[in-house]
Design a protein around this motif. Structure first.
Motif, PDB file in Angstrom:
ATOM      1  N   PRO A 291       2.916  55.197  36.165  1.00 21.43           N
ATOM      2  CA  PRO A 291       4.137  54.545  35.674  1.00 21.43           C
ATOM      3  C   PRO A 291       4.679  53.456  36.583  1.00 21.43           C
ATOM      4  CG  PRO A 291       4.501  56.900  36.128  1.00 21.43           C
ATOM      5  CD  PRO A 291       3.036  56.652  36.280  1.00 21.43           C
ATOM      6  N   ASN A 294       2.564  50.309  36.092  1.00 21.62           N
ATOM      7  CA  ASN A 294       2.798  49.799  34.730  1.00 21.62           C
ATOM      8  C   ASN A 294       4.148  49.090  34.643  1.00 21.62           C
ATOM      9  OD1 ASN A 294       0.477  51.206  34.207  1.00 21.62           O
ATOM     10  ND2 ASN A 294       1.463  52.842  33.040  1.00 21.62           N
ATOM     11  N   ARG A 295       5.126  49.654  35.301  1.00 20.09           N
ATOM     12  CA  ARG A 295       6.460  49.050  35.264  1.00 20.09           C
ATOM     13  C   ARG A 295       6.445  47.701  35.973  1.00 20.09           C
ATOM     14  NH1 ARG A 295      12.346  51.545  36.594  1.00 20.09           N
ATOM     15  NH2 ARG A 295      11.720  52.856  34.869  1.00 20.09           N
ATOM     16  N   SER A 301       4.435  51.521  28.575  1.00 19.70           N
ATOM     17  CA  SER A 301       4.644  52.916  28.967  1.00 19.70           C
ATOM     18  C   SER A 301       3.731  53.803  28.121  1.00 19.70           C
ATOM     19  CB  SER A 301       6.116  53.268  28.729  1.00 19.70           C
ATOM     20  OG  SER A 301       6.415  54.504  29.307  1.00 19.70           O
ATOM     21  N   GLU A 332       6.719  58.307  41.273  1.00 16.94           N
ATOM     22  CA  GLU A 332       6.045  58.253  39.971  1.00 16.94           C
ATOM     23  C   GLU A 332       6.659  59.276  39.020  1.00 16.94           C
ATOM     24  OE1 GLU A 332       3.770  55.853  39.245  1.00 16.94           O
ATOM     25  OE2 GLU A 332       4.005  55.137  41.304  1.00 16.94           O
ATOM     26  N   LEU A 336       8.710  58.393  35.544  1.00 15.69           N
ATOM     27  CA  LEU A 336       8.295  59.033  34.289  1.00 15.69           C
ATOM     28  C   LEU A 336       9.464  59.781  33.652  1.00 15.69           C
ATOM     29  CD1 LEU A 336       5.482  58.987  33.027  1.00 15.69           C
ATOM     30  CD2 LEU A 336       5.079  61.237  33.992  1.00 15.69           C
ATOM     31  N   GLU A 339      11.900  57.244  32.181  1.00 15.51           N
ATOM     32  CA  GLU A 339      11.411  56.561  30.974  1.00 15.51           C
ATOM     33  C   GLU A 339      11.182  57.524  29.813  1.00 15.51           C
ATOM     34  OE1 GLU A 339       7.856  54.495  32.128  1.00 15.51           O
ATOM     35  OE2 GLU A 339       8.927  53.200  33.535  1.00 15.51           O
TER      36      GLU A 339
END
Ligand SMILES: [Zn+2]
Length: 410
Positions: A291, A294-295, A301, A332, A336, A339
């Protein structure tokens, strides 16, 4: 022969991960292994002569697992030091440029990699699955205090690169771990060779999967941002075969190539349709979520709740300092949890421990507190006003890198 004495580590909370949290619990250990996990009072009845070591205002948990990192990119941290708003291929271009400037290996890269590995270990991570193109990971593996799995990454989309890569692969010693980079960067036949080798040796096969959204466009239609990027670098030769199913995606593609089984780890796995999650579950394939990376890259997501609904407990990975400003499995988990408020924090903590251990084939030794497993525990501070299991799981999954555990390895 003297037997290692049995000791009981006792704490306000014991978090076995394979069962409910135990208030006023204990973990009995001997000879580096866990012997029993239970309420302290019951353990003391069972082992009246055992020494008891108490850890007040703390939870005892399994050590963490970082299922995806590139240690050799640690010296490129300036890439992620400020927010990034460009495209995925723009980031790759920047990464390659900076790596050309600073060098892919050498003292600076080695020192930065060592520092990151040590920081991760100090934060409670006992297992690192590292992917690299240099020898940095392999060289660090023998001195790492936990378990460092150093995968050598293979790349090459153009057909003309196949013979060289096949030759290189044949010369790898059996103990060497190998991975394919991604569907968009690695020829299908090379991926199949890599998987066949890993399967014959009983090794894990990690691969970046469905990280940028553009991967699906390439897989469906043989066009898009990634194709243009590869073409500009001179590696597009039209040998790539798009899927006949124009609704398919990366998982369909890997499945078509016969790459998905219980020893395949799909890293990122963001742009994955429900039908593809069913394929992953059916094949028993593993998933690693990243995550933080990715962010930073704005790649999206992952469908975490859907993975869990299909019985897939993902692993967590930090990826590298080139795409993540802070490498911490605690962070992380926090990202997560932020989100995906629909996901139970207990499951998020399970991803960071059991999910990682199982994904890397170490579930028989690590990931949970259970008899027979390695006595590799973390003592995590828990404020005394946390009085329920829900509060403890929330604390573990949402506090982030402010949590600094102590290690108990016996
Ligand atoms: Zn990666």
């Amino acid at each position: 022969m003297t037997l290692d004495p049995l000791r009981i580590h006792a704490a306000s909370w014991v978090v076995p991960v394979c069962g409910p949290i135990i208030a006023d619990g204990g973990v009995a250990v001997s000879g580096g292994k866990i012997v029993a996990v239970d309420a302290l009072s019951l353990l003391q009845q069972r082992y009246p002569l055992a020494e008891v070591i108490t850890h007040p205002a703390a939870a005892l948990t399994p050590a963490l697992v970082n299922a995806h990192v590139h240690l050799e990119l640690s010296h490129l941290a300036e890439l992620a030091a400020t927010p990034f708003l460009g495209s995925f291929t723009c980031w790759i271009t920047q990464l390659l440029l900076l790596r050309d400037t600073l060098g892919a290996d050498g003292d600076r890269a080695e020192q930065a990699a060592l520092q990151v590995a040590e920081q991760l270990y100090a934060s409670g991570v006992s297992v690192l699955a590292d992917i690299g193109n240099t020898l940095i990971g392999r060289n660090l593996a023998s001195s790492f205090a936990g378990i460092l799995l150093p995968f050598t990454e293979y790349l090459g989309l153009a057909e003309r690169t196949l013979a060289r890569n096949f030759l290189r692969l044949q010369s790898e010693p059996d103990q060497a771990l190998c991975s394919g980079h991604a569907p968009y960067s690695t020829h299908a036949r090379l991926l199949q060779q890599l998987k066949a080798r890993s399967a014959s040796l009983g090794q894990l096969f990690p691969i970046h999967t469905a990280e940028p959204a553009a991967e699906n466009e390439m897989i469906r239609h043989g066009r898009g941002e990634l194709v243009e990027f590869v073409r500009a670098r001179g590696f597009w030769d039209d040998s790539f075969e798009p899927l006949a199913n124009k609704n398919g995606g990366s998982i369909h593609y890997l499945h078509r190539l016969g790459l998905l089984d219980a020893r395949t780890l799909c890293i990122h796995a963001i742009h994955v349709a429900p039908e593809e999650i069913r394929i992953l579950a059916g094949q028993g394939a593993k998933v690693c979520l990243c995550p933080g990376s990715n962010r930073f890259l704005g790649t999206g997501s992952a469908p975490v709740a859907q993975y869990l609904e299909h019985g897939i407990l993902p692993a967590l990975g930090t990826d590298s300092l080139a795409s993540n400003p802070e490498l911490s499995i605690w962070r992380e988990m926090q990202l997560l949890a932020t989100e995906h408020t629909e996901v139970d924090p207990a499951l998020i903590f399970a991803m960071a421990t059991r999910g990682g251990a199982e994904a890397l084939g170490l579930g028989d030794r690590l990931g949970t507190l259970a008899p027979g497993k390695d006595a590799d525990l973390l003592r995590v501070p828990v404020p005394v006003h946390k009085t329920t299991a829900t509060q403890v799981y929330n604390h573990l999954a949402t506090t982030g890198s402010a949590l600094v555990p102590l290690r108990i390895r016996v």
